[in-house]
Each structure stands twice: as structure tokens, then as C-alpha cells.
Design a protein around this motif. Structure first.
Motif, PDB file in Angstrom:
ATOM      1  N   MET A  56       0.830  -1.200   0.000  1.00 49.25           N
ATOM      2  CA  MET A  56       0.000   0.000   0.000  1.00 49.25           C
ATOM      3  C   MET A  56       0.864   1.250   0.000  1.00 49.25           C
ATOM      4  O   MET A  56       1.889   1.314   0.687  1.00 49.25           O
ATOM      5  CB  MET A  56      -0.896   0.009   1.241  1.00 49.25           C
ATOM      6  N   LEU A  57       0.434   2.245  -0.763  1.00 51.31           N
ATOM      7  CA  LEU A  57       1.122   3.535  -0.809  1.00 51.31           C
ATOM      8  C   LEU A  57       0.110   4.643  -0.563  1.00 51.31           C
ATOM      9  O   LEU A  57      -0.933   4.699  -1.215  1.00 51.31           O
ATOM     10  CB  LEU A  57       1.799   3.747  -2.165  1.00 51.31           C
ATOM     11  N   PHE A  58       0.425   5.529   0.385  1.00 53.21           N
ATOM     12  CA  PHE A  58      -0.385   6.708   0.665  1.00 53.21           C
ATOM     13  C   PHE A  58       0.487   7.932   0.425  1.00 53.21           C
ATOM     14  O   PHE A  58       1.547   8.078   1.035  1.00 53.21           O
ATOM     15  CB  PHE A  58      -0.879   6.700   2.115  1.00 53.21           C
ATOM     16  N   ALA A  59       0.041   8.797  -0.478  1.00 50.30           N
ATOM     17  CA  ALA A  59       0.830   9.982  -0.843  1.00 50.30           C
ATOM     18  C   ALA A  59      -0.035  11.226  -0.704  1.00 50.30           C
ATOM     19  O   ALA A  59      -1.185  11.250  -1.156  1.00 50.30           O
ATOM     20  CB  ALA A  59       1.349   9.860  -2.275  1.00 50.30           C
TER      21      ALA A  59
ATOM     22  N   GLN B   1       5.178  10.396   1.347  1.00 48.03           N
ATOM     23  CA  GLN B   1       4.708   9.123   0.805  1.00 48.03           C
ATOM     24  C   GLN B   1       4.924   8.052   1.873  1.00 48.03           C
ATOM     25  O   GLN B   1       6.052   7.871   2.351  1.00 48.03           O
ATOM     26  CB  GLN B   1       5.458   8.732  -0.480  1.00 48.03           C
ATOM     27  N   ASN B   2       3.846   7.385   2.249  1.00 49.97           N
ATOM     28  CA  ASN B   2       3.923   6.335   3.260  1.00 49.97           C
ATOM     29  C   ASN B   2       3.694   4.986   2.592  1.00 49.97           C
ATOM     30  O   ASN B   2       2.602   4.697   2.106  1.00 49.97           O
ATOM     31  CB  ASN B   2       2.873   6.576   4.355  1.00 49.97           C
ATOM     32  N   LEU B   3       4.742   4.167   2.546  1.00 47.52           N
ATOM     33  CA  LEU B   3       4.670   2.846   1.924  1.00 47.52           C
ATOM     34  C   LEU B   3       4.500   1.797   3.019  1.00 47.52           C
ATOM     35  O   LEU B   3       5.292   1.737   3.965  1.00 47.52           O
ATOM     36  CB  LEU B   3       5.943   2.568   1.116  1.00 47.52           C
ATOM     37  N   GLN B   4       3.440   0.983   2.891  1.00 47.81           N
ATOM     38  CA  GLN B   4       3.150  -0.056   3.870  1.00 47.81           C
ATOM     39  C   GLN B   4       3.102  -1.420   3.193  1.00 47.81           C
ATOM     40  O   GLN B   4       2.877  -1.518   1.985  1.00 47.81           O
ATOM     41  CB  GLN B   4       1.805   0.213   4.570  1.00 47.81           C
ATOM     42  N   LEU B   5       3.281  -2.447   4.005  1.00 50.25           N
ATOM     43  CA  LEU B   5       3.287  -3.812   3.476  1.00 50.25           C
ATOM     44  C   LEU B   5       2.692  -4.755   4.508  1.00 50.25           C
ATOM     45  O   LEU B   5       2.906  -4.604   5.715  1.00 50.25           O
ATOM     46  CB  LEU B   5       4.716  -4.234   3.124  1.00 50.25           C
ATOM     47  N   LYS B   6       1.934  -5.720   4.020  1.00 55.97           N
ATOM     48  CA  LYS B   6       1.461  -6.814   4.866  1.00 55.97           C
ATOM     49  C   LYS B   6       1.518  -8.096   4.045  1.00 55.97           C
ATOM     50  O   LYS B   6       1.038  -8.135   2.912  1.00 55.97           O
ATOM     51  CB  LYS B   6       0.032  -6.569   5.357  1.00 55.97           C
TER      52      LYS B   6
ATOM     53  N   ASP C 290       5.326  -0.482   8.353  1.00 51.18           N
ATOM     54  CA  ASP C 290       4.764   0.843   8.101  1.00 51.18           C
ATOM     55  C   ASP C 290       5.905   1.812   7.852  1.00 51.18           C
ATOM     56  O   ASP C 290       6.991   1.686   8.432  1.00 51.18           O
ATOM     57  CB  ASP C 290       3.938   1.283   9.319  1.00 51.18           C
ATOM     58  N   ASN C 291       5.660   2.792   6.968  1.00 53.97           N
ATOM     59  CA  ASN C 291       6.652   3.812   6.629  1.00 53.97           C
ATOM     60  C   ASN C 291       7.968   3.186   6.175  1.00 53.97           C
ATOM     61  O   ASN C 291       9.052   3.504   6.680  1.00 53.97           O
ATOM     62  CB  ASN C 291       6.897   4.745   7.826  1.00 53.97           C
ATOM     63  N   LEU C 292       7.859   2.291   5.196  1.00 56.95           N
ATOM     64  CA  LEU C 292       9.050   1.598   4.698  1.00 56.95           C
ATOM     65  C   LEU C 292      10.080   2.550   4.101  1.00 56.95           C
ATOM     66  O   LEU C 292      11.276   2.239   4.071  1.00 56.95           O
ATOM     67  CB  LEU C 292       8.634   0.565   3.650  1.00 56.95           C
ATOM     68  N   LEU C 293       9.645   3.705   3.615  1.00 59.71           N
ATOM     69  CA  LEU C 293      10.584   4.687   3.050  1.00 59.71           C
ATOM     70  C   LEU C 293      11.271   5.502   4.135  1.00 59.71           C
ATOM     71  O   LEU C 293      12.129   6.339   3.828  1.00 59.71           O
ATOM     72  CB  LEU C 293       9.839   5.617   2.093  1.00 59.71           C
TER      73      LEU C 293
ATOM     74  N   TYR D 212       3.490  20.560  14.447  1.00 61.81           N
ATOM     75  CA  TYR D 212       3.886  19.223  14.012  1.00 61.81           C
ATOM     76  C   TYR D 212       3.739  18.172  15.114  1.00 61.81           C
ATOM     77  O   TYR D 212       4.155  18.375  16.260  1.00 61.81           O
ATOM     78  CB  TYR D 212       5.338  19.257  13.523  1.00 61.81           C
ATOM     79  N   ASN D 213       3.183  17.032  14.721  1.00 61.15           N
ATOM     80  CA  ASN D 213       3.105  15.838  15.564  1.00 61.15           C
ATOM     81  C   ASN D 213       3.748  14.690  14.787  1.00 61.15           C
ATOM     82  O   ASN D 213       3.068  13.992  14.029  1.00 61.15           O
ATOM     83  CB  ASN D 213       1.652  15.497  15.893  1.00 61.15           C
ATOM     84  N   PRO D 214       5.056  14.499  14.928  1.00 63.58           N
ATOM     85  CA  PRO D 214       5.775  13.550  14.072  1.00 63.58           C
ATOM     86  C   PRO D 214       5.227  12.132  14.173  1.00 63.58           C
ATOM     87  O   PRO D 214       4.908  11.634  15.256  1.00 63.58           O
ATOM     88  CB  PRO D 214       7.214  13.617  14.610  1.00 63.58           C
ATOM     89  N   ALA D 215       5.125  11.486  13.002  1.00 58.93           N
ATOM     90  CA  ALA D 215       4.698  10.097  12.922  1.00 58.93           C
ATOM     91  C   ALA D 215       5.916   9.185  13.081  1.00 58.93           C
ATOM     92  O   ALA D 215       7.058   9.606  12.884  1.00 58.93           O
ATOM     93  CB  ALA D 215       4.012   9.844  11.583  1.00 58.93           C
ATOM     94  N   PRO D 216       5.705   7.919  13.439  1.00 60.80           N
ATOM     95  CA  PRO D 216       6.836   6.997  13.620  1.00 60.80           C
ATOM     96  C   PRO D 216       7.635   6.801  12.333  1.00 60.80           C
ATOM     97  O   PRO D 216       7.082   6.849  11.225  1.00 60.80           O
ATOM     98  CB  PRO D 216       6.167   5.689  14.054  1.00 60.80           C
ATOM     99  N   LEU D 217       8.922   6.567  12.487  1.00 64.33           N
ATOM    100  CA  LEU D 217       9.751   6.156  11.358  1.00 64.33           C
ATOM    101  C   LEU D 217       9.453   4.689  11.056  1.00 64.33           C
ATOM    102  O   LEU D 217       8.473   4.132  11.547  1.00 64.33           O
ATOM    103  CB  LEU D 217      11.220   6.395  11.688  1.00 64.33           C
ATOM    104  N   ARG D 218      10.296   4.060  10.245  1.00 69.70           N
ATOM    105  CA  ARG D 218      10.041   2.677   9.817  1.00 69.70           C
ATOM    106  C   ARG D 218       9.799   1.777  11.029  1.00 69.70           C
ATOM    107  O   ARG D 218      10.552   1.792  12.007  1.00 69.70           O
ATOM    108  CB  ARG D 218      11.225   2.170   9.012  1.00 69.70           C
ATOM    109  N   ASN D 219       8.699   1.029  10.972  1.00 70.50           N
ATOM    110  CA  ASN D 219       8.359   0.134  12.085  1.00 70.50           C
ATOM    111  C   ASN D 219       7.680  -1.124  11.558  1.00 70.50           C
ATOM    112  O   ASN D 219       7.185  -1.153  10.424  1.00 70.50           O
ATOM    113  CB  ASN D 219       7.497   0.858  13.124  1.00 70.50           C
ATOM    114  N   PHE D 220       7.641  -2.163  12.397  1.00 68.33           N
ATOM    115  CA  PHE D 220       7.210  -3.475  11.959  1.00 68.33           C
ATOM    116  C   PHE D 220       6.243  -4.091  12.962  1.00 68.33           C
ATOM    117  O   PHE D 220       6.178  -3.688  14.131  1.00 68.33           O
ATOM    118  CB  PHE D 220       8.428  -4.409  11.780  1.00 68.33           C
ATOM    119  N   TYR D 221       5.512  -5.110  12.497  1.00 71.28           N
ATOM    120  CA  TYR D 221       4.641  -5.879  13.386  1.00 71.28           C
ATOM    121  C   TYR D 221       4.544  -7.314  12.873  1.00 71.28           C
ATOM    122  O   TYR D 221       4.806  -7.610  11.701  1.00 71.28           O
ATOM    123  CB  TYR D 221       3.251  -5.249  13.496  1.00 71.28           C
TER     124      TYR D 221
END
Length: 691
Positions: free
Chosen positions: A609-612, A630-635, A654-657, A675-684
Motif C-alpha cells: 500500500m502507498l499513501f501519498a 509518501q507512506n509505503l506499507q506492506l502486509k 509501516d513507513n518503509l521509506l 507538528y506531531n511527528p509520525a513513527p519512522l520505519r516500524n514493523f509488526y
């Protein structure tokens, strides 16, 4: 206009291809992914999605399962024109077609129903963060003013469904799931479902916790939910009951310099305002709700639907400048009388009814002494009443569906300051009583393509949180927003059902826009300031590239949505400054989301998934913008089956880029703290078991 010309050209070319391909014998079966035969419940008309004369998007259970199992945010953000933001874990905003202007936090100007039961309270607020992903089966999102059946509102409506189905034979199902991930994420859920001919029930429990990415942003939520459903020959009872105990910290906004230096930090002390860590800023929320929806089929032509809802919220909120205790009681009643005449090529549905929502809030404010309640600032009693009556008629004649409706809306609020002994009487304000009409029409061009048009007047009174904001002044001078929305669109399928699409263009001229201001103490309040011209285009497409049951790749499809929102202010002044022509604050011009779905013959799957989002204006002056991102996600995962046991094992990212961006900006923020910064690259990683 150039974009519109290209869209018309594309639709025309695809239409010609569709007509020439009507005689083809090989039809692709979408299975669970097709919308062609899905019945939507928008406006209580139970039309097929393709035929519905409304701008409505469907999020089915498979859409939810393709994203992370801990948040509804990715699934909702996949809808064109809809934007859900997370200022910090547990703190959500939801806007439909740019209603962020009214929602510096929380969910406002969007009506929300769960199993036909309103969970938006009489003050106009919705606590969407109390609901766990595992509790929702599907959602419908109605975009734009939704007059008649849903009363006042200019943003739209969210309809959530979790009702189990009846079964001819008694069935028992047990589910259990667990997910773990970065930043101390841990989530688990269990559920038990029973189904029979006359009774169906689902009992669920879920837990979510995370240390989160930033300081002072931990979250913990425990939910308990029961949905019951009974039916007799002529009556059905749906019951919804839930209790949520939620705690989440609120780190506060950062300046650009602070975010670039240390995006994981909470808001530091500034001037005479202490920092978020020192004040232990957080929200503690204990909420219980019970609702019953009753359907009575009186005869073949007449039926009646009625709803009753009761809920209670106990909220404690240590904030930077105060310590708040809030006790809320909410009640809701609604009833609809429905007449249906169904002939072979001629159907009539006439619905009359109304809804009443009541909110009583006792709000006590104290000084915040490092996370402990200090001396009293104010103690207030607030009462909010909203009610409306409506009538809606739909006529279906061959390929044409025409719908007309209107609602008569009223809002009354009163306020008494208990700590002011000179206030002998309540202060009251009543919104102007307004009739809001809605007209819509759809026409089936052929068996695959439908055109629709809408003309609707939107009317949205200020919410209780806007009448009584952080400055703790009762702003009785606030007036409702209003305006007309004109819309047209095409939806359906092409290329032998391989391509499914939805294209819409709209023009909404908003007047008396309610916008946020910040006072010298950094407290929010709201004013009416001119208007906003909201023109936009939305495109959604789902293309089934491959469906080969006997090949290694069993299914391959791509999906995408795009919204173009070049909104701007007009007649909009603040003091001597004229902001007319500036972009509407908090609304990006361009939003895109896309997904690639791959399923293999041996039950492996992959979802990318890509959200831009383009740059976002952060203040009315348009002098500060949040950068595009651009937020690139994968499952990915695999489904296993052993007899009646089914196991879905998955991993995701999440946020693979690894981009640094702010997912929920504080618009018009004091001191540049946008600004409320979102997490950098993370996994589950996790699994879901079903028996």
C-alpha cells in the motif's frame, strides 16, 4: 477544468470498450472484492452500490484485513476524499472532503452510526478512538452534506456494521488473535459467535498497548463488546453494548526546529507554559454504551424502525494549563415509518421520521500541578439538545431512480457556571431552525455503468466543543455553517467486470465557515469567518489483472484512489488581514492511495500500500506548509487450515521509506507548534485463529 476534460475522455474511451465487449463470454468473477451486487444502507434505501444515487464508498471486511490489525486508519484513508489523521496514538481526526478545519482534534461534523445506533452525541462529538478494529465487519462512508435521513451536517456520515448473520443450523465460532511490534506494541483479541435461525450473538474482548514513538505518547485500551440479534416472523431486535477503558498520553505539538532536532520529544516548556512531560498530559476515558435497534414489518408495504441509545463517558484530562474532569451522559431516540411499494419495473419507498440526541456535560477545571489537580478554576454545567424531523421519497422507474428528501433541524444549548454565584440563570443559544433539502437521481446507462447527480443543502451547527472551547467562554455568537453541494458522477464496471470504478466531481460553497483561533494564553476558540469554495474531483478504480485458480499466482489486482481538492477561502478576513484566495487550512490539494494485492495457490498473500499526500497549508495565511510525503506499507502472510481450524499468520511494516512527516498537524497553532511527528520505519507480526 483540464482534469475534468481528461476524466470525461477516459470514461468515454472505457465506455466504448465496454459496449464493444458486452458480448464476450469470459467474465471475471470478483468474488468478495466486487461491489456490483453489494447492497448499501445509505439513506435507508437499500440500493445496490452501483444504482445508489449517492456518493457512498464501501469498506468491506477484506479491505480491513489487508491492513495492520491495530488501526482503522489505513482502511479509511484508502477512500478518495476521506482523511483520517493520528496526532498521537489514540488521538484521531476524521474529515470527509476537507472538514479538518472544524476538527483540531476529535471527530466533528461527521455523523457516526454503529449498527444503526448513533454514537455521535448531542454535542456533535464522536469518540471514534474507543472502537477496536476487530469489532468492525464493514463500513459505508457517505460523502458531503447528508440532509434528510441524517439531519444537519456538511461533512458526511460514517456507517459501521458488526451484526452477525443468522444461520439455518446452529453454529459456534471462536476467534483469537495477537499482534506484537515496534515501540512496545502488543494487541490481542478474543471473540465468540453463536448463530442460529432466530438468534445470533458476538461477544468480544480486545486489548491494545504501546509505548509509541514519542515521549509522553503511550497508549492502553481495553474494550468489551457484545452484539446480539433476534428475529421473529415480523420483528428484529439488534442490541449493541460496549465498555471501553482507555488511557493515552498527549505529547503536544512541536515547532519545525524542535521536530528536526528530536522528533521523538514531547512538547517542551515554553515561556510560562510547562511541558507535556512535566504536566503528565494524558486522557483517561471510561465509556459505556447500550443501544437497541428495533425493526417491525407491519405488513408487506409498511414497516417501522426505532432506536434507543444511552451512554456515559467519564473523562479525566491533565493538560498543559489545566486539569479537567468531565462527566457526560448521552441519550438518543429515533423512529422511522417506512412505506414500500414494489412492482416489476416500478418501486416507491417513502420514509418519515426523526431523531433526538441529548447531552449533559459536567466539566470541572482545576489548575494542573505537575499532573495533580490543584485549586478550582471553573465548574460548569452544559446541556445540548439536537433534533430533526425528515421525509424522504424514492421512486424507481425502469433504469431511473429519483430521490427527494428534506429535514427540519433544531439545536438548543444552555450553560451555567457553578463557580459564579452571580449567574442566576442559564445562558442559552439556539441555532436558527433550518429546512435542508436533498435531491438525487441516477440512471443506468447500461447494465454496467450508472450516472448520478446530487443537489443538497448542508447545515451544520457548532458543536458543544466549539461553543465552549479551551478558553472556557460560552461563545453564543457562533452561527451554523451552511451551503449547497452540487455533484455528478459515474460508477460501475468495465472490461467484462475486470475494472471497477467510481468517478465524482462536486462543488460545495460553504458559508459562515467555523475556524479555529488561538488566544494569548495558547487556548483554542472558534469564530465564523467568511466562506470556503470547495470544488473537487474523486477517482477510484480496482482492476483485476489476473484470476487463475490453477496457476501459482491465483489472484493479482491493483487498486487506487485519487482526490483533487483545490479548496480556497473567499470573503475571509481576520482583523485587517484578508485571506481570500488562500488554500483552506489543513487540506492538501492532492491525495493518492494505491494497493497491489497478490494471492498464491498455496495460500500466501501480499498487500503493498502507498499513501501519498501533497503539501498541506498549516495556517490561514498559507505562510507555513507541511511537506508532501509518501507512506509505503506492506502486509504479507499465509493462511493455514486444519479441518475446522483456520490460522492467518502475518508480518507487516509501516513507513518503509523511513520518511519524517507529521500525520496529524495542529492547524493555526500558537508559537508555530504545528507538528506531531509520525513513527519512522516500524514493523509488526501476528496471527489470527478461528474455529
Amino acid at each position: 477544468m483540464l482534469i475534468m476534460k481528461y476524466l470525461v475522455l477516459i470514461i468515454g474511451i472505457l465506455f466504448i470498450q465496454q459496449v464493444s465487449a458486452q458480448t464476450a463470454n469470459n467474465r471475471i468473477d470478483f468474488g468478495n472484492d466486487t461491489l456490483a451486487d453489494v447492497t448499501v444502507h445509505a439513506f435507508m434505501l437499500n440500493n445496490k452500490w452501483k444504482e445508489a444515487p449517492a456518493a457512498v464508498a464501501i469498506i468491506n471486511h477484506s479491505d480491513i484485513e489487508k491492513t495492520a490489525p491495530t488501526s482503522l486508519l489505513p482502511a479509511i484513508n484508502s477512500v478518495a476524499g476521506v482523511r483520517m489523521e493520528e496526532r498521537s496514538p489514540g488521538s484521531y481526526r476524521l474529515s470527509i472532503r476537507g472538514s479538518t478545519l472544524r476538527s483540531p482534534f476529535g471527530v466533528r461534523n461527521v455523523k457516526v452510526y454503529w449498527n444503526n445506533i448513533p454514537i455521535t452525541d448531542g454535542g456533535g462529538n464522536t469518540y471514534l478512538n474507543l472502537i477496536d478494529v476487530s469489532q468492525i465487519n464493514s463500513m459505508e462512508i457517505i460523502k458531503g452534506p447528508s440532509s434528510s435521513v441524517y439531519g444537519a451536517g456538511t461533512g458526511g456520515v460514517l456507517l459501521m456494521n458488526s451484526l452477525p448473520n443468522f444461520s439455518n443450523e446452529a453454529q459456534h465460532h471462536v476467534t483469537a488473535g495477537i499482534t506484537a511490534g515496534s515501540y512496545g506494541l502488543m494487541a490481542e483479541n478474543t471473540g465468540y459467535t453463536y448463530q442460529s435461525k432466530q438468534f445470533a450473538s458476538t461477544l468480544q474482548q480486545s486489548h491494545l498497548q504501546s509505548n509509541s514513538y514519542r515521549q509522553q505518547s503511550a497508549v492502553r485500551r481495553d474494550t468489551y463488546n457484545w452484539v446480539g440479534k433476534w428475529q421473529t416472523n415480523s420483528q428484529t431486535f439488534d442490541v449493541l453494548a460496549y465498555y471501553t477503558n482507555m488511557y493515552y498520553q498527549t505529547p503536544g505539538g512541536l515547532t519545525l526546529a524542535e521536530m528536526l532536532k528530536n522528533p521523538t520529544s514531547a512538547r517542551p516548556p515554553s515561556g510560562n507554559i510547562p511541558g507535556a512531560v512535566q504536566q503528565k498530559s494524558a486522557i483517561y476515558d471510561k465509556t459505556g454504551l447500550v443501544g437497541v435497534h428495533h425493526t417491525w414489518k407491519i405488513s408487506s408495504a409498511f414497516s417501522n424502525e426505532a432506536t434507543v441509545m444511552l451512554n456515559h463517558n467519564a473523562i479525566t484530562n491533565p493538560f498543559l494549563t489545566k486539569y479537567e474532569n468531565r462527566d457526560e451522559t448521552n441519550t438518543g431516540l429515533s423512529e422511522q415509518f417506512i412505506y414500500r411499494l414494489q412492482k416489476k419495473q416500478f418501486n416507491v419507498t417513502w420514509i418519515n421520521g426523526g431523531e433526538w440526541l441529548y447531552n449533559h456535560s459536567r466539566i470541572d477545571d482545576y489548575y494542573n500541578l505537575n499532573g495533580v489537580a490543584g485549586p478550582v478554576q471553573f465548574k460548569d454545567n452544559l446541556f445540548a439538545n439536537q433534533w430533526y424531523l425528515f421525509s424522504q421519497l424514492q421512486i424507481k422507474l425502469y433504469k431511473l431512480i429519483f430521490s427527494a428528501g428534506l429535514s427540519y433541524n433544531n439545536q438548543l444549548l444552555s450553560y451555567r457556571r457553578l463557580t459564579d454565584t452571580t449567574m442566576l440563570h442559564d445562558l442559552r443559544t439556539q441555532s436558527q431552525q433550518v429546512i435542508t433539502p436533498r435531491f438525487s437521481v441516477s440512471y443506468a446507462i447500461n447494465s454496467s455503468i450508472t450516472w448520478y447527480g446530487i443537489a443538497a443543502k448542508g447545515f451544520s451547527p457548532p458543536t458543544l466543543a466549539e461553543f465552549f472551547p479551551q478558553d472556557r467562554i460560552f461563545h453564543s455568537e457562533l452561527k451554523p455553517e451552511y451551503g449547497w453541494n452540487l455533484e455528478t458522477g459515474f460508477k460501475g464496471s468495465l472490461l467484462n467486470n475486470a475494472l471497477q470504478f467510481d468517478v465524482a466531481a462536486y462543488r460545495f460553497q460553504l458559508q459562515n465557515a467555523i475556524v479555529m483561533r488561538i488566544n494569548a494564553q495558547g487556548q483554542q476558540y472558534f469564530v465564523n469567518a467568511g466562506g470556503a469554495m470547495e470544488k473537487g474531483v474523486e477517482v477510484t478504480a480496482h482492476y483485476k489483472i489476473l484470476q487463475q485458480p490453477f496457476k501459482l499466482i491465483k489472484k493479482l489486482s491493483v487498486w487506487g484512489s485519487y482526490s483533487y481538492q483545490p479548496y480556497h477561502f473567499y470573503n475571509y478576513k481576520q482583523g485587517n488581514t484578508d485571506y481570500s484566495g488562500n488554500g483552506v487550512t489543513g487540506v492538501p490539494k492532492n491525495n493518492f492511495s494505491g494497493r497491489i494485492d497478490v494471492h498464491t495457490r498455496n495460500a500466501y498473500y501480499l498487500h503493498i500500500m502507498l499513501f501519498a499526500t501533497s503539501a498541506i497549508p498549516l495556517n490561514d495565511a498559507n505562510s507555513v506548509f507541511a511537506n508532501s510525503y509518501q507512506n509505503l506499507q506492506l502486509k504479507m502472510g499465509k493462511n493455514f487450515q486444519w479441518g475446522k481450524w483456520q490460522l492467518n499468520a502475518f508480518v507487516g511494516a509501516d513507513n518503509l521509506l523511513n520518511q519524517q512527516y507529521s500525520l496529524g498537524n495542529d492547524i493555526n497553532a500558537a508559537g508555530g507548534r504545528y507538528y506531531n511527528p509520525a513513527p519512522l520505519r516500524n514493523f509488526y507480526i501476528g496471527c489470527q485463529l478461528q474455529l
